[in-house]
Motif scaffolding. Structure first.
Motif, PDB file in Angstrom:
ATOM      1  N   CYS A 139      -5.789  -1.118  -4.407  1.00 18.17           N
ATOM      2  CA  CYS A 139      -4.584  -1.880  -5.003  1.00 18.17           C
ATOM      3  C   CYS A 139      -4.714  -2.760  -6.228  1.00 18.17           C
ATOM      4  CB  CYS A 139      -4.038  -2.653  -3.624  1.00 18.17           C
ATOM      5  SG  CYS A 139      -3.346  -1.551  -2.202  1.00 18.17           S
ATOM      6  N   GLN A 191       0.829  -1.103  -0.048  1.00 19.71           N
ATOM      7  CA  GLN A 191       0.014   0.030  -0.158  1.00 19.71           C
ATOM      8  C   GLN A 191       0.943   1.004  -0.138  1.00 19.71           C
ATOM      9  OE1 GLN A 191      -4.391  -1.345   1.745  1.00 19.71           O
ATOM     10  NE2 GLN A 191      -2.590  -0.424   3.216  1.00 19.71           N
ATOM     11  N   MET A 192       2.156   1.318   0.753  1.00 22.23           N
ATOM     12  CA  MET A 192       3.003   2.384   0.862  1.00 22.23           C
ATOM     13  C   MET A 192       3.591   2.472  -0.540  1.00 22.23           C
ATOM     14  SD  MET A 192       4.558   2.533   4.610  1.00 22.23           S
ATOM     15  CE  MET A 192       5.031   0.746   4.903  1.00 22.23           C
ATOM     16  N   GLU A 193       4.186   1.466  -1.168  1.00 24.40           N
ATOM     17  CA  GLU A 193       4.596   1.387  -2.435  1.00 24.40           C
ATOM     18  C   GLU A 193       3.885   1.918  -3.695  1.00 24.40           C
ATOM     19  OE1 GLU A 193       7.362  -1.470  -5.502  1.00 24.40           O
ATOM     20  OE2 GLU A 193       6.618  -2.270  -3.495  1.00 24.40           O
ATOM     21  N   TRP A 239      -5.007   7.194   0.641  1.00 24.55           N
ATOM     22  CA  TRP A 239      -4.871   6.953  -0.867  1.00 24.55           C
ATOM     23  C   TRP A 239      -6.453   6.314  -1.144  1.00 24.55           C
ATOM     24  CZ3 TRP A 239      -1.038   9.038  -2.330  1.00 24.55           C
ATOM     25  CH2 TRP A 239       0.178   8.819  -1.455  1.00 24.55           C
ATOM     26  N   SER A 298      -0.730   2.411   6.971  1.00 21.89           N
ATOM     27  CA  SER A 298      -0.046   2.258   5.341  1.00 21.89           C
ATOM     28  C   SER A 298      -1.038   3.007   4.306  1.00 21.89           C
ATOM     29  CB  SER A 298       0.221   1.010   5.019  1.00 21.89           C
ATOM     30  OG  SER A 298      -0.925   0.047   5.197  1.00 21.89           O
ATOM     31  N   CYS A 299      -2.220   3.173   4.344  1.00 18.19           N
ATOM     32  CA  CYS A 299      -3.262   3.806   3.521  1.00 18.19           C
ATOM     33  C   CYS A 299      -3.122   5.513   3.505  1.00 18.19           C
ATOM     34  CB  CYS A 299      -4.667   3.510   4.039  1.00 18.19           C
ATOM     35  SG  CYS A 299      -5.091   1.905   3.464  1.00 18.19           S
ATOM     36  N   ASN A 310      -1.664   9.044   3.524  1.00 16.07           N
ATOM     37  CA  ASN A 310      -0.995   9.628   2.220  1.00 16.07           C
ATOM     38  C   ASN A 310      -0.089  10.953   3.016  1.00 16.07           C
ATOM     39  OD1 ASN A 310      -0.014  11.198   0.114  1.00 16.07           O
ATOM     40  ND2 ASN A 310      -2.188  11.894  -0.430  1.00 16.07           N
ATOM     41  N   LYS A 344       0.963   3.375  -3.405  1.00 16.54           N
ATOM     42  CA  LYS A 344      -0.097   4.447  -3.001  1.00 16.54           C
ATOM     43  C   LYS A 344      -1.211   3.964  -3.231  1.00 16.54           C
ATOM     44  CE  LYS A 344       3.493   7.745  -4.131  1.00 16.54           C
ATOM     45  NZ  LYS A 344       3.936   9.127  -5.006  1.00 16.54           N
ATOM     46  N   CYS A 345      -1.947   2.943  -2.866  1.00 20.06           N
ATOM     47  CA  CYS A 345      -3.116   2.438  -2.845  1.00 20.06           C
ATOM     48  C   CYS A 345      -3.806   2.154  -1.316  1.00 20.06           C
ATOM     49  CB  CYS A 345      -3.201   1.232  -3.619  1.00 20.06           C
ATOM     50  SG  CYS A 345      -2.180   0.079  -3.189  1.00 20.06           S
ATOM     51  N   CYS A 346      -4.959   1.819  -1.361  1.00 22.70           N
ATOM     52  CA  CYS A 346      -5.609   1.206   0.129  1.00 22.70           C
ATOM     53  C   CYS A 346      -6.725   0.393  -0.461  1.00 22.70           C
ATOM     54  CB  CYS A 346      -6.172   2.657   0.724  1.00 22.70           C
ATOM     55  SG  CYS A 346      -6.920   2.278   2.444  1.00 22.70           S
ATOM     56  N   SER A 389       1.615  13.109   1.771  1.00 15.58           N
ATOM     57  CA  SER A 389       1.590  14.702   1.092  1.00 15.58           C
ATOM     58  C   SER A 389       0.248  15.421   1.718  1.00 15.58           C
ATOM     59  CB  SER A 389       1.320  14.269  -0.543  1.00 15.58           C
ATOM     60  OG  SER A 389       2.620  13.583  -1.113  1.00 15.58           O
TER      61      SER A 389
END
Length: 346
Positions: free
Chosen positions: A250, A160-162, A246, A212-213, A215, A164-166, A217
């Motif tokens: 995924c 999820q971190m790599e 995110w 890990s979901c 964001n 950028k998804c959830c 930013s």
């Protein structure tokens, strides 16, 4: 009438053999590249094999690895024949091999083309296998202390971190499963008891997502718990505010990633196929031009080369006639065996 007949002299034959020899070694390097791409794709799929519902997704990488190795062997052998074709006396030992070799090249080119098509089509089965695999993986997220599932949490968090998804389709998929282990829940708490008792399956469900979901930013500190409760957070409206987790699922992210890899690989295999067709045509010209020398004892004499001895229509007709003759021959043999058996019984 021969298809695409060309007249050759010694200079043209030597130049064709030299160019073809160089192209064959380019084809060897292309085969190595296909092998490396297949190996890379297999490693990438193996990294997330726990999130795949089956092993069918490894068929295409395995095929690419095999095709790459075959390309190296076939093209190296073809390069050796081209090198020997510079000397007609050396080439004479390859005359009996040329026809089977060219037939093998034809089938190999068909296999390359099918491999390219499979690369472009892999996106469809990948969507289904990831949908089921991610769904099952999310169910095992909480089982970090069970053998065989202890790495699922780490795998999902890193993914999820790599990417950028959830979640599977989106972040709300986490609302439908218990992703917190019971060992970290205080069952003496009224809130926990109420949540467990309110669920038919006795699971602890909540409107929250793993860390890990989040964001990084987002300017606001991550809201990962009570995401649908506006009163739990200051100046927050989950219907209108841009959430700081995110939004992309995924499955979509992984399909996009692997689909991009497969499209690139498919385009590469198509280019290799075009190169293989070119060297096969060139080898046919070399073979026919050396087989039709006006004076076989004089290598400087003129000759003719062609792709097919007859037109495409005539060649196809001859092939069909031979296949029918083979079929009739088999039926006659079966009939003869049956009559012999009846005669033996009587």
């Amino acid at each position: 009438m021969a298809l695409m007949k060309v007249k050759f002299d010694l200079k043209k034959r030597v130049k064709l053999s030299q160019v073809l020899w160089l192209m064959y070694w380019f084809a060897v390097m292309a085969g190595v590249l296909v092998f490396v791409m297949g190996l890379f794709l297999k490693i990438e799929l193996r990294k997330r094999s726990e999130l795949m519902d089956n092993n069918e997704s490894h068929f295409v990488p395995n095929l690419l690895i095999g095709v790459g190795l075959l390309a190296c062997g076939i093209n190296a052998f073809g390069g050796k024949i081209c090198y020997d074709s510079l000397d007609s006396t050396k080439f004479s030992k390859w005359k009996d091999v040329m026809k089977p070799f060219l037939i093998c090249c034809l089938f190999f080119n068909v296999l390359l083309f099918l491999s390219a098509l499979l690369c472009f089509m892999m996106r469809i089965p990948l969507q289904f296998t990831l949908a089921e695999g991610l769904k099952n993986g999310m169910k095992f997220y909480k089982d970090s202390d069970l053998p065989g599932r202890c790495y699922m949490k780490r795998t999902l968090d890193l993914m999820q971190m790599e990417f950028k998804c959830c979640g599977n389709n989106n972040y709300k998929d986490w609302f439908e499963i218990q992703w917190v282990s019971n060992r970290y829940l205080d069952f003496s708490s009224k809130e926990v008891k109420d949540r467990v008792s309110s669920n038919v399956d006795g699971k602890y469900l909540m409107d929250g997502v793993p860390f890990s979901c989040c964001n990084p930013s987002s300017p606001r500190p991550c809201i990962q718990h009570q995401m649908s409760n506006n009163s739990a957070h200051y100046s927050y409206d989950h219907y209108t505010e841009d959430l700081n987790v995110w939004k992309r699922g995924c499955r979509e992210a992984l399909v996009s990633y692997y689909g991009g890899l497969m499209n690139t690989t498919g385009a590469l295999v198509l280019l290799v196929t075009a190169l293989e067709v070119a060297v096969m045509v060139g080898m046919q010209y070399v073979n026919t031009s050396l087989s039709t020398l006006v004076n076989p004892e004089d290598p400087e004499s003129e000759s003719e080369g062609w792709i097919l001895e007859k037109t495409v229509k005539e060649t196809f007709t001859d092939i069909m006639a031979k296949m029918k003759a083979m079929g009739k021959g088999g039926q006659v043999e079966e009939g003869a065996e049956g009559e012999q058996g009846v005669a033996t019984v009587s």
